[in-house]
Write an enzyme that holds these catalytic residues in place. Structure first.
Site, PDB file in Angstrom:
ATOM      1  N   LYS A   1      27.398 -14.761  14.187  1.00  0.00           N
ATOM      2  CA  LYS A   1      27.662 -15.392  15.370  1.00  0.00           C
ATOM      3  C   LYS A   1      29.182 -16.126  14.866  1.00  0.00           C
ATOM      4  O   LYS A   1      29.389 -16.651  13.702  1.00  0.00           O
ATOM      5  CB  LYS A   1      26.785 -16.170  15.935  1.00  0.00           C
TER       6      LYS A   1
ATOM      7  N   ARG B   1      15.146 -26.649  22.439  1.00  0.00           N
ATOM      8  CA  ARG B   1      16.256 -26.016  22.746  1.00  0.00           C
ATOM      9  C   ARG B   1      15.947 -25.020  23.728  1.00  0.00           C
ATOM     10  O   ARG B   1      15.607 -25.049  24.802  1.00  0.00           O
ATOM     11  CB  ARG B   1      17.199 -25.882  21.531  1.00  0.00           C
TER      12      ARG B   1
ATOM     13  N   TYR C   1      49.715 -41.748   8.705  1.00  0.00           N
ATOM     14  CA  TYR C   1      49.356 -42.366   9.872  1.00  0.00           C
ATOM     15  C   TYR C   1      48.438 -43.714   9.654  1.00  0.00           C
ATOM     16  O   TYR C   1      47.465 -43.450   8.838  1.00  0.00           O
ATOM     17  CB  TYR C   1      48.665 -41.635  10.849  1.00  0.00           C
TER      18      TYR C   1
ATOM     19  N   MET D   1      47.972 -33.474  11.236  1.00  0.00           N
ATOM     20  CA  MET D   1      47.705 -32.221  11.877  1.00  0.00           C
ATOM     21  C   MET D   1      47.952 -30.901  11.019  1.00  0.00           C
ATOM     22  O   MET D   1      47.428 -30.073  10.697  1.00  0.00           O
ATOM     23  CB  MET D   1      48.708 -31.921  13.116  1.00  0.00           C
TER      24      MET D   1
HETATM   25  C1  LIG Z   1      22.533 -19.575  13.708  1.00  0.00           C
HETATM   26  C2  LIG Z   1      21.197 -19.154  13.701  1.00  0.00           C
HETATM   27  C3  LIG Z   1      20.481 -18.569  12.588  1.00  0.00           C
HETATM   28  C4  LIG Z   1      21.040 -18.926  11.001  1.00  0.00           C
HETATM   29  O1  LIG Z   1      20.911 -20.282  10.709  1.00  0.00           O
HETATM   30  P1  LIG Z   1      21.434 -20.607   9.229  1.00  0.00           P
HETATM   31  O2  LIG Z   1      20.932 -21.863   9.131  1.00  0.00           O
HETATM   32  O3  LIG Z   1      22.926 -20.293   9.326  1.00  0.00           O
HETATM   33  O4  LIG Z   1      20.532 -19.669   8.249  1.00  0.00           O
HETATM   34  C5  LIG Z   1      19.137 -18.136  12.715  1.00  0.00           C
HETATM   35  N1  LIG Z   1      18.572 -18.184  13.961  1.00  0.00           N
HETATM   36  C6  LIG Z   1      19.339 -18.530  15.052  1.00  0.00           C
HETATM   37  C7  LIG Z   1      18.691 -18.452  16.313  1.00  0.00           C
HETATM   38  C8  LIG Z   1      20.577 -18.876  15.016  1.00  0.00           C
HETATM   39  O5  LIG Z   1      21.075 -19.549  16.043  1.00  0.00           O
END
Ligand SMILES: *Cc1c(COP(=O)(O)O)cnc(C)c1O
Length: 368
Positions: free
Chosen positions: A35, A134, A263, A311
């Site tokens: 992802k 969640r 800054y 930046m």
């Molecule tokens: C992102 C994610 C993972 C991977 O988690 P890591 O901590 O990066 O290993 C596994 N399962 C779900 C549902 C996720 O959203």
């Protein structure tokens, strides 16, 4: 010469880390979690390194489609499922497996099947809420969805949950206990629930709790070479950094005692100092809130940032590095400079730094 910042992505490190994950869970299949553009490393790099992975998990539909377009035939799981019923023909066309975390999704699947969409060719991951609150169903919702999936008939249903504290003191026991109880409740409602597979482990869980392995593990962060833990480093876990963010010193300044940097004048020299201006700033994905003292390497030697990150630039302390000068190599994180240390200094996680790599940073692929 172009602006000297670049992110090197090591395919050798990505491959090494995948092998390390396989070794940690030898009886499970591994979804490489890709992802967020493979945690900032790029889907193309994920394909180049892990073309032979057991499976891929993502949550953006376009990345799943680009995996298929790149020739990936292994299972691809959509971790947040589908967001709208209109996506189901796309899932069927590309053979994308999906999480089902809400009862409306089961209804949408049944309706799509009635409309002739080949959703019974897919596999489903029934997401249960075991305490993170969640995504996920309670036992009653799980039963409704399981019944609907059986009626499809789904090829296979795998129970899934996600841990909130696999990397911390609370661990996974409380959620594993709740999962077992929910699984028993679903199994009591009829076959084939007794044979339900399980997919629950993220990186932290798969490394520390063998009882979480199940049919499929879902590592993300360890594949990219960072540690999910605060008390065990990536090197201690046998991981190699896959992303190295490098740039150069593009100018130098000499500071008299009392002179300020950047800054807001957040840093004041307490002695005569020499600093180097690094072509890297928050518009490249370096955290703006990294305080003075955040570690970095100049020509391979560890030093610290001083003053605010702006930046397009940040400032490195060269006072004790007499050989460093304009043109010197800078490593912001990666090889030799653990991303977890930079993240810790900036009060964030390696995940956020990797995912935040900006599109304007050129990517160089190494270790092909
Ligand atoms: C992102 C994610 C993972 C991977 O988690 P890591 O901590 O990066 O290993 C596994 N399962 C779900 C549902 C996720 O959203």
């Amino acid at each position: 010469m172009p602006r000297p910042i670049r992110a090197e992505i090591s395919l050798a490190a990505l491959r090494h880390n995948y092998r390390r994950a396989k070794q940690a869970a030898p009886d499970a299949r591994v979804f490489a979690v890709v992802k967020a553009n493979a945690y900032g490393h790029g889907i193309a790099q994920a394909v180049a390194a892990w073309g032979g992975a057991d499976g891929f998990a993502t949550l953006e539909l376009d990345s799943a489609i680009s995996l298929r377009a790149a020739g990936i035939t292994a299972p691809i799981l959509l971790l947040e499922g589908f967001f709208d019923a209109s996506e189901l023909p796309v899932l069927a066309e590309h053979g994308l497996w999906t999480v089902v975390h809400s009862t409306w999704q089961a209804e949408a699947l049944a309706a799509a099947r009635r409309a002739g969409v080949a959703v019974d060719q897919l596999e489903y991951f029934l997401k249960l809420n075991t305490g993170m609150n969640r995504l996920g169903l309670d036992a009653a919702g799980g039963k409704i969805v399981l019944d609907a999936l059986r009626a499809l008939p789904a090829r296979r249903v795998t129970l899934m949950t996600h841990f909130s504290d696999a990397d911390g003191d609370a661990g996974v026991t409380h959620q594993m206990t709740r999962l077992a109880a929910m699984r028993d409740e679903l199994a009591a409602a009829g076959p084939p629930a007794a044979g339900l597979d399980m997919s629950v482990a993220n990186s932290a869980a798969m490394l520390r709790y063998a009882e979480t392995h199940g049919a499929w593990v879902r590592p993300g962060i360890i594949l990219y070479g960072a540690s999910p833990f605060t008390d065990e480093s990536a090197a201690q876990l046998g991981l190699q950094p896959a992303m190295t963010l490098r740039s150069r010193i593009i100018a130098e300044q000499h500071l008299a005692p009392g002179s300020r940097v950047g800054y807001g004048g957040m840093f004041a020299a307490d002695r005569p100092m020499r600093v180097g201006i690094v072509a890297c700033g928050y518009a490249d994905g370096y955290p703006r809130h990294a305080p003075s003292g955040t570690p970095l390497l100049v020509d391979g030697v560890r030093t610290r940032t001083v003053g605010r990150v702006s930046m397009d630039m940040l400032t490195a302390d060269l006072t004790d590095l007499p050989a460093a000068r304009t043109g010197s190599d800078v490593t912001l994180w990666g090889e030799g400079m653990p991303i977890d240390e930079v993240a810790h200094a900036a009060d964030t996680k390696s995940y956020e730094l990797m995912c935040g790599l900006a599109a304007r940073v050129p990517v160089i692929v190494t270790g092909a």
